[in-house]
Design an enzyme around this catalytic site. Structure first.
Site, PDB file in Angstrom:
ATOM      1  N   GLU A  67       0.819  -1.202   0.000  1.00 53.26           N
ATOM      2  CA  GLU A  67       0.000   0.000   0.000  1.00 53.26           C
ATOM      3  C   GLU A  67       0.861   1.264   0.000  1.00 53.26           C
ATOM      4  OE1 GLU A  67      -2.170  -3.090   2.630  1.00 53.26           O
ATOM      5  OE2 GLU A  67      -0.130  -2.597   1.999  1.00 53.26           O
ATOM      6  N   ALA A 318       9.710 -40.317   6.209  1.00 58.22           N
ATOM      7  CA  ALA A 318       9.194 -40.002   7.545  1.00 58.22           C
ATOM      8  C   ALA A 318       8.165 -38.879   7.479  1.00 58.22           C
ATOM      9  CB  ALA A 318      10.346 -39.617   8.466  1.00 58.22           C
TER      10      ALA A 318
END
Length: 384
Positions: A67, A318
């Site tokens: 902005e 894993a």
């Protein structure tokens, strides 16, 4: 007649909002390699005549947000922003973090309307920016291409909502799913275009995770070399017994290395710390390995949004078996390797109903190879 008039009035405004939000999303794309750990945000300012008067995207951490950049762009071009509409891909912040609140900047600039793609998942914002804008008399429209903004910031949303990063698991394999020959030879299964593309995914990640087995076998750099980036990702190593050599190449090329270990060897810890690594004592799971959910939570605490995993079959398997891999990034070469090393080990499904289910989200040809993107199905979803 009255309903027709209302629809004719509404539809152009809706179409305009979508048009300009797409422009803002294009701005946000430019922050992919830059803004981390902040979200990738774009902003476009449009005047009452529907002309773009300013554009911007979030800069490096501690620097102006989208902005502010758009407001500066408009002022630099001599445009008055009072009465304009701001199209922002994520709710303007309402708190003092590393920078002042963007909501306040828009209010002070005198914008009349703010169109927002997605609400900020950060608990420090989470609707408060919208409330502040409305309290100042600014018209606010939300949920314009929200999904696009969330996809662009999938890691940031994951960190805020799940307290862990978005885990993207990368692999390169043959048509028959082999990642290396029985001898361990794997360079190179895929071609140069696929390897260069992989650097793009490294560059957009907050951090790259690997295991000590990969460090010992390949001594990799795991940095970004095939595309320009203002920011290199940092690295994390899962190393239960603290076997990482103090002269590992990663320690020389990475901006930061965190080693997760259960070892209490103070001599090894000091040697690695002197080489620049941070040693993090991690708990063990019931099977005697590093607790991976704990590691992901700790990575989120270190502001890791997207975690790019390049590891061997032990760590990759894993993560998959624990349901922690959100997305697969697979580069597949058009070759058959026969006997060789598999990507996943130690997993056996008794029935098709118990397989690991993914859904393809993207398929792209890269030279002679293809890139497959796949996301994991929710645990309670089964293919029919």
């Amino acid at each position: 007649m009255q309903l027709t008039t209302v629809l004719m009035t509404f539809m152009p405004n809706k179409n305009q909002s979508i048009h300009w939000m797409r422009q803002a999303l294009e701005q946000a794309q430019q922050a992919i390699y830059l803004s981390d750990p902040n979200p990738r945000v774009g902003c476009v300012l449009v005047d009452a005549q529907n002309h773009c008067i300013g554009r911007g995207y979030t800069q490096a951490v501690g620097s102006p947000h989208a902005e502010i950049m758009a407001l500066r762009d408009a002022h630099a071009k001599g445009h008055a922003v009072q009465g304009s509409t701001a199209y922002v891909t994520l709710e303007p912040c309402s708190h003092h973090g590393r920078t002042p609140p963007c909501a306040d900047a828009l209010i002070a600039a005198g914008v009349a309307r703010v169109v927002i793609a997605a609400t900020d998942p950060n608990p420090l914002v989470a609707g408060q920016g919208i409330e502040r804008l409305r309290a100042a008399g600014i018209q606010v429209e939300t949920d314009v291409l929200a999904h696009d903004s969330e996809e662009l910031n999938i890691g940031f949303f994951s960190r805020m909502q799940r307290q862990r990063p978005w885990v993207r698991l990368k692999m390169a394999c043959s048509l028959d799913g082999k990642t290396a020959l029985p001898s361990g030879e794997s360079q190179w299964i895929t071609g140069s275009m696929a390897r260069a593309d992989g650097h793009h995914w490294r560059a957009r990640a907050s951090a790259i995770l690997t295991g000590v087995g990969t460090i010992l076998a390949d001594n990799p750099q795991l940095n970004v070399r095939s595309c320009e980036t203002p920011r290199q990702p940092w690295h994390a190593i899962v190393d239960t017994h603290l076997q990482t050599p103090s002269n590992a190449m990663l320690l020389e090329t990475s901006p930061q290395v965190v080693i997760y270990t259960a070892s209490t060897d103070t001599a090894r810890q000091q040697a690695l710390q002197q080489a620049g690594a941070a040693i993090c004592a991690a708990p063990l799971s019931a099977d005697g390995h590093i607790d991976l959910p704990w590691v992901l939570h700790d990575l989120a605490q270190r502001e890791c949004n997207e975690l790019h995993v390049e590891a061997g079959s032990t760590l990759s398997s894993a993560l998959l078996k624990a349901g922690l891999a959100d997305e697969l990034l697979v580069y597949m070469a058009p070759r058959l390797m026969g006997e060789g090393k598999n990507f996943i080990t130690g997993f056996q499904a008794d029935t098709l109903a118990h397989t690991m289910n993914f859904t393809f989200t993207q398929v792209e040809v890269l030279g002679e190879d293809i890139r497959l993107m796949a996301r994991r199905y929710p645990a309670n979803v089964r293919r029919s």
